[in-house]
Design a protein around this motif. Structure first.
Motif, mmCIF file in Angstrom:
data_model
loop_
_atom_site.group_PDB
_atom_site.id
_atom_site.type_symbol
_atom_site.label_atom_id
_atom_site.label_comp_id
_atom_site.label_asym_id
_atom_site.label_seq_id
_atom_site.Cartn_x
_atom_site.Cartn_y
_atom_site.Cartn_z
ATOM 1 N N ASP A 121 0.826 -1.212 0.000
ATOM 2 C CA ASP A 121 0.000 0.000 0.000
ATOM 3 C C ASP A 121 0.858 1.259 0.000
ATOM 4 O O ASP A 121 0.521 2.256 -0.646
ATOM 5 C CB ASP A 121 -0.927 -0.004 1.216
ATOM 6 C CG ASP A 121 -1.807 1.238 1.252
ATOM 7 O OD1 ASP A 121 -2.674 1.371 0.370
ATOM 8 O OD2 ASP A 121 -1.616 2.085 2.150
ATOM 9 N N SER A 162 -0.261 3.619 -3.211
ATOM 10 C CA SER A 162 -1.091 4.798 -2.960
ATOM 11 C C SER A 162 -0.548 6.094 -3.572
ATOM 12 O O SER A 162 -1.314 6.842 -4.204
ATOM 13 C CB SER A 162 -1.283 4.993 -1.451
ATOM 14 O OG SER A 162 -2.051 3.940 -0.909
ATOM 15 N N GLN A 169 -2.633 8.320 -6.370
ATOM 16 C CA GLN A 169 -3.010 9.707 -6.121
ATOM 17 C C GLN A 169 -2.408 10.646 -7.159
ATOM 18 O O GLN A 169 -3.052 11.604 -7.605
ATOM 19 C CB GLN A 169 -2.571 10.109 -4.717
ATOM 20 C CG GLN A 169 -3.297 9.356 -3.616
ATOM 21 C CD GLN A 169 -2.644 9.528 -2.254
ATOM 22 O OE1 GLN A 169 -1.704 10.310 -2.095
ATOM 23 N NE2 GLN A 169 -3.109 8.778 -1.264
#
Length: 214
Positions: free
Chosen positions: A100, A104, A108
């Motif tokens: 993660d 992530s 984003q």
């Protein structure tokens, strides 16, 4: 995330000149791609003499390292700073958390067109095996290998390194694809980051294969 090149000693002189070269290089790289932009073109766009890029950055590779780190490090600074502090305090991350942590920021970043262009540029230089002299350690494999081996001490440095290279190659292939308008044939919807993280976690945490003697 690319192969290591020779250590670059940055030239700290003329910050205004360096800033102009970086700004023009970013504009050209994002508009045309890394491969199509020459050092001569960057110097000309910045109104500098033909030796300016090499004088201030050592090479085209040194220039792209500054461009990417100047734009990406501030976006990821808090996350990477926290990661470093936790690592130094003896933290041993879970594999799912590690996956993660790397998925992530890419998910984003590509939410905006400018961010997608930056990831595309990063993908072009890394997947093209350009030897970029990164200054920030998190742009190299060593700290990621150390985190993985803290959780999976059964993995050798060689295996951990190979797994991270595969993981980052997958991320860059997934998020760094060329920009395609949504209404054009071949456009792909953004991937579900949970699926990307699960796939990477499975690869990082796979049973260690028997290694052949080198």
């Amino acid at each position: 995330m690319s192969r290591m090149g020779k250590e670059r000693v940055p030239n700290a002189a003329s910050p205004v000149t360096r800033g102009r070269l970086v700004a023009e290089a970013e504009r050209l790289f994002l508009a045309q791609g890394y491969d199509k932009v020459s050092v001569r073109a960057v110097n000309a766009a910045a109104g500098m003499n033909p030796a300016a890029v090499h004088y201030h950055f050592g090479s085209k590779e040194g220039l792209v390292a500054v461009v990417l780190q100047q734009r990406l490090v501030p976006l990821w600074a808090d996350r990477l700073g926290e990661l470093g502090e936790r690592r130094d305090a003896g933290w041993k991350p879970g594999i799912t958390e590690l996956a993660d942590i790397i998925v992530s920021p890419f998910d984003q970043l590509v939410a905006a067109e400018d961010g997608r262009m930056l990831v595309h540029l990063l993908a072009r230089v890394v997947l093209g095996s350009v030897e970029v002299p990164w200054d920030n350690p998190w742009f190299r494999y060593e700290p990621w290998c150390a985190l993985l081996r803290a959780t999976r001490p059964d993995l050798s440095e060689r295996v951990a390194d190979q797994r991270w290279r595969l993981a980052f190659a997958l991320l860059l292939q997934t998020y760094g694809q060329p920009l395609v308008p949504a209404d054009r044939l071949g456009a792909l919807p953004p991937p579900d980051p949970r699926q990307v993280a699960a796939f990477i976690a499975a690869g990082l945490d796979a049973p260690a294969p028997g290694e052949e003697a080198s």
